[in-house]
Write an enzyme that holds these catalytic residues in place. Structure first.
Site, PDB file in Angstrom:
ATOM      1  N   SER A 101      -7.109  11.547   0.173  1.00 13.86           N
ATOM      2  CA  SER A 101      -5.551  11.171  -0.179  1.00 13.86           C
ATOM      3  C   SER A 101      -4.523  11.950   0.466  1.00 13.86           C
ATOM      4  CB  SER A 101      -5.448  11.511  -1.693  1.00 13.86           C
ATOM      5  OG  SER A 101      -4.066  11.405  -2.059  1.00 13.86           O
ATOM      6  N   TYR A 125       0.141   7.383   1.865  1.00 16.11           N
ATOM      7  CA  TYR A 125       1.580   7.308   1.184  1.00 16.11           C
ATOM      8  C   TYR A 125       2.677   7.469   1.982  1.00 16.11           C
ATOM      9  CZ  TYR A 125      -0.463   7.518  -3.803  1.00 16.11           C
ATOM     10  OH  TYR A 125      -1.178   7.430  -4.959  1.00 16.11           O
ATOM     11  N   THR A 151      -1.322   2.732   0.879  1.00 10.38           N
ATOM     12  CA  THR A 151      -1.449   2.416  -0.544  1.00 10.38           C
ATOM     13  C   THR A 151      -0.026   1.760  -0.637  1.00 10.38           C
ATOM     14  OG1 THR A 151      -2.806   4.026  -1.218  1.00 10.38           O
ATOM     15  CG2 THR A 151      -1.314   3.220  -2.919  1.00 10.38           C
ATOM     16  N   LYS A 219      -4.324  -0.984   0.710  1.00 10.83           N
ATOM     17  CA  LYS A 219      -4.670  -0.910  -0.979  1.00 10.83           C
ATOM     18  C   LYS A 219      -3.609  -1.234  -2.021  1.00 10.83           C
ATOM     19  CE  LYS A 219      -6.725   2.604  -3.594  1.00 10.83           C
ATOM     20  NZ  LYS A 219      -5.548   3.290  -4.477  1.00 10.83           N
ATOM     21  N   HIS A 243      -4.624   0.372  -8.785  1.00 17.89           N
ATOM     22  CA  HIS A 243      -4.393   1.953  -8.690  1.00 17.89           C
ATOM     23  C   HIS A 243      -5.086   2.450 -10.055  1.00 17.89           C
ATOM     24  CE1 HIS A 243      -1.825   4.571  -6.396  1.00 17.89           C
ATOM     25  NE2 HIS A 243      -2.615   5.695  -7.298  1.00 17.89           N
TER      26      HIS A 243
END
Ligand SMILES: Cc1cc2nc3c(=O)[nH]c(=O)nc-3n(C[C@H](O)[C@H](O)[C@H](O)COP(=O)(O)O)c2cc1C
Length: 346
Positions: A101, A125, A151, A219, A243
């Site tokens: 992440s 992100y 994402t 995603k 999520h």
């Protein structure tokens, strides 16, 4: 998995467990994700030779021992001191795909090293300060990541009422990449300020592909029209996800959304799914509804909290063993045999 969740509950302070496990709003989607897989019914094939079942497959061309990946999750040091490094060790040992992440609590190179050359993807992100995202992507590329996961369901972080009094800050966490990168230029160390860009739009796919030279998987897709748009905009894969019920509460369960997305994509790219996968039978259902592979979130954190890398291996091993049994019982000895006709229309 329920046993592991109880062990994690014992291993973690109450607020840490709540931080990792909760969802947005009334937890409608969080619950529905699990129940959604429970609603799917199967039509097993009879008298198929399943004497040699094998669940190896590929994710975007990378070989994996099972169609089960580790979903991208930040803050893993809240679960265990070794955080993402322990998870990566377990993924590498188990031969499954690891994801890292943007909000990793361990440095990207350390996680990459623990993967020992096995495939892993970096979750992006896109932050308000794009230069920070650029640096992170560069670091991931340099460390050998095989694809990016963009994402797309988090223009802002949803309110989690059950965490009203809790924030990531209280766990004395160092978000290895975000804080470090921000500190270099801006002097900022407050990672709460490094927010996702709420103005992000479809141009992000091409931007990330140009920046990295890597495939991009989007995603957080639930709608067939968005899935088509991903393909038209050059995405290399689609990740059906809400999520884990941590963003828009009342968003559809992924088991309910997957089929229509797969149909809209019409095999143009690989489709993945996560949310509520808790057993090998859920894995089978995900593949039968058209996913190339499924990703697992919270159960990995339960294993991590309970016993570090060994606990994560236990989770993956249990899912893989159950999946092999489910394949054999369904008359589908290879992942490619797990097709739509196995799903009963009830
Ligand atoms: C503690 C926690 C942190 C997460 N962090 C991220 C993240 O940094 N980026 C992301 O795309 N998704 C994140 N997710 C969502 C997961 O990738 C995944 O979509 C979800 O957990 C799957 O559902 P499951 O937990 O029911 O298996 C996080 C989920 C949890 C539980």
């Amino acid at each position: 998995m329920e046993r592991l969740e109880r062990l994690a509950l014992d291993a973690l302070p109450e607020r840490a467990f709540a931080f990792l496990s909760t969802g947005a709003g009334e937890l409608t989607t969080l619950r529905d994700n699990v129940e959604g897989w429970g609603r799917v019914r199967l039509l097993p094939r009879a008298l198929v030779d399943v004497s040699d079942p094998n669940c190896r497959t590929t994710f975007l061309g990378a070989e994996v021992d099972a169609p089960i990946g580790i979903a991208p999750m930040g803050y893993q040091k809240v679960a265990h001191a070794e955080g993402e490094v322990a998870t990566a060790k377990a993924a590498s040992e188990s031969g499954v795909l690891m994801t890292v992440s943007t909000r990793t609590s361990m440095p990207i190179p350390a996680v990459a090293e623990a993967m020992k050359g096995r495939p892993w993807w970096f979750q992006v992100y896109v932050l308000k300060d794009r230069s920070i995202t650029e640096k992170l992507v560069d670091r991931a590329v340099e460390a050998g990541c095989g694809a990016l996961i963009l994402t797309a369901d988090t223009p802002l972080v949803a309110t989690k009422p059950r965490l009203a009094e809790t924030s990531a800050g209280e766990f004395d966490l160092h978000l290895a990449e975000l804080e470090g990168t921000a500190a270099e230029g801006s002097g900022r160390r407050d990672y709460e300020g490094l927010e996702q860009d709420p103005a992000l739009d479809w141009s992000a796919i091409a931007w990330l592909k140009d920046l990295s030279g890597l495939p991009v998987v989007v995603k957080g897709i639930l709608r067939p029209d968005d899935a088509r748009r991903c393909v038209d905009r050059g995405a290399d894969g689609i990740f059906v996800s809400n999520h884990g019920g941590r963003q828009l509460d009342s968003a559809a369960a992924t088991a309910d959304a997957l089929g229509a997305v797969v149909k809209a994509v019409d095999e143009a790219v690989e489709v993945y799914v996560d949310g509520g996968i808790r057993s090998g039978i859920d894995v089978l259902k995900g593949l039968a509804l058209g996913a190339r592979g499924v990703f697992v979130g919270r159960p990995v954190l339960w294993g991590l909290a309970h016993d570090g890398a060994r606990g994560v291996e236990e989770v993956v091993h249990a899912l893989q063993t159950e999946f092999l049994e489910a394949m054999a019982l369904a008359g589908a000895p290879r992942p490619s045999d797990v097709t739509r006709d196995l799903v009963a229309r009830v």
